[in-house]
Design an enzyme around this catalytic site. Sequence first.
Site, short mmCIF file in Angstrom:
data_model
loop_
_atom_site.label_atom_id
_atom_site.label_comp_id
_atom_site.label_asym_id
_atom_site.label_seq_id
_atom_site.Cartn_x
_atom_site.Cartn_y
_atom_site.Cartn_z
N GLY A 69 64.84 48.52 50.03
CA GLY A 69 66.09 47.93 49.60
C GLY A 69 67.22 48.92 49.42
O GLY A 69 68.38 48.64 49.75
N GLN A 177 65.51 41.23 44.70
CA GLN A 177 64.78 40.52 43.65
C GLN A 177 64.66 39.02 43.91
O GLN A 177 63.86 38.34 43.26
CB GLN A 177 65.45 40.74 42.29
CG GLN A 177 65.24 42.12 41.70
CD GLN A 177 63.79 42.40 41.30
OE1 GLN A 177 62.97 41.49 41.21
NE2 GLN A 177 63.48 43.65 41.05
N SER A 197 63.14 44.01 50.28
CA SER A 197 62.16 45.09 50.14
C SER A 197 60.75 44.54 50.13
O SER A 197 60.50 43.45 49.61
CB SER A 197 62.43 45.86 48.85
OG SER A 197 61.50 46.91 48.68
N THR A 235 60.85 57.00 63.64
CA THR A 235 59.90 56.10 64.27
C THR A 235 59.63 54.90 63.37
O THR A 235 59.42 55.04 62.18
CB THR A 235 58.57 56.84 64.56
OG1 THR A 235 58.85 57.98 65.37
CG2 THR A 235 57.58 55.94 65.26
N CYS A 324 64.59 52.51 39.16
CA CYS A 324 65.44 53.48 39.85
C CYS A 324 66.48 54.10 38.93
O CYS A 324 67.12 55.08 39.27
CB CYS A 324 66.14 52.82 41.04
SG CYS A 324 65.00 52.28 42.33
#
Length: 390
Positions: A69, A177, A197, A235, A324
């Site tokens: 995210g 969320q 995410s 990648t 975070c």
Amino acid sequence: MIYFDFAATTPLDADAAEAYVKVATEYFGNTQSLHDIGGQSQQLLESCREELANAFAINKKGLYFTSGGSEGNFLAIEALLSAPLKSGNHIIAGMAEHSSVHGVLKRLKKNGYEVTFIPLTSNGLMDMNFLLSSIRPETILITVQHVNSEIGTIQPVEEIAKIAKENKIHFHSDFVQSFGKIDVTTLAPLVSSFSFSGHKIYGPKGIGGVYINPSIAWKPFFPGGSHESGLRPGTVNVPAIAALTVAAQKIIGRLDKDHTKFQLLRETFIETLEPIKESVKVYQADDHRQLANIIGMRISGIEGQWMMLECNRLGFAISTGSACQIGMQAPAKVTEALGLDKDEAKEFIRISLGHSSTKEQVITLGETVVKIVKSFKMASRDRKKQSVLE
């Protein structure tokens, strides 16, 4: 230890883990390789892209895979600013956005952009009058998260998208969320971009995605990339994408069941706090604007960090806000958006529910919180009495 921090991350689903191992061992080719082994990986990648695009009801040409995210927010904002609908340098953002958005905006301000932050009302929703009055002729981007990660309030994305469209403004929304907890199929096509995410929906960490409306002729922030149409270098992580797709299929299939369960658990937990209700403030909106599995609250006179450590000592994992943000030892962003003072902000805690949460567990947690608060207040009274005697 009983886990109540599902808004921070979720355990990997067993079927998603199985898919990861299978793809990592059997479809290990680089999707950009021209041989058959690379072609098999590319085919699987595009199959997953189509499956997830259908889950969002969007054009798969606008869906790109990222590391999660935070990267999705960054890439989306940069992409939209590279192709504005009109000239300008003004951005409108929610004050309670995820730290990844605040990080991008902080850098953009240094590069000459002006940013207006919109606070939340007392029920945790976007102040729409403030947003409307903040729009200028030079406003080119609005970024507002769909669901707040700290108190779970659901912002009016449809209304904001309409305002943005009428004013020729790009609109990015953080769906991290909300995806997997709310049906977003009617909202996803309305925004210019959104992020999501894997590890919030029982998929792997390090994988997510971003949608950018295919009609937008964005320019890549990182030059020279060949993967994901040049949006990002590196990648492509096909095993994680396959696992994310499996996790998404499973969680979307139980949306209604989860909503009913979490609503019951939320109500049960709040009811157990009745003995200390005069000290408890839960930040929430009406049911239709509230994600049931996130409970953001504070207990008057008790620091959230102390409460979290006490719960941890007694076998419960809760948090003081976005994971975070915690590493920076800063108050949860939502506390500023709600207008809390410094002391009130320090009292904030978050309890978030998940698939393994049970009614018995939330009752036990609630009773534990009550005991902690009563013990704390009794000890405080004893200290005051002792101080008077001395």
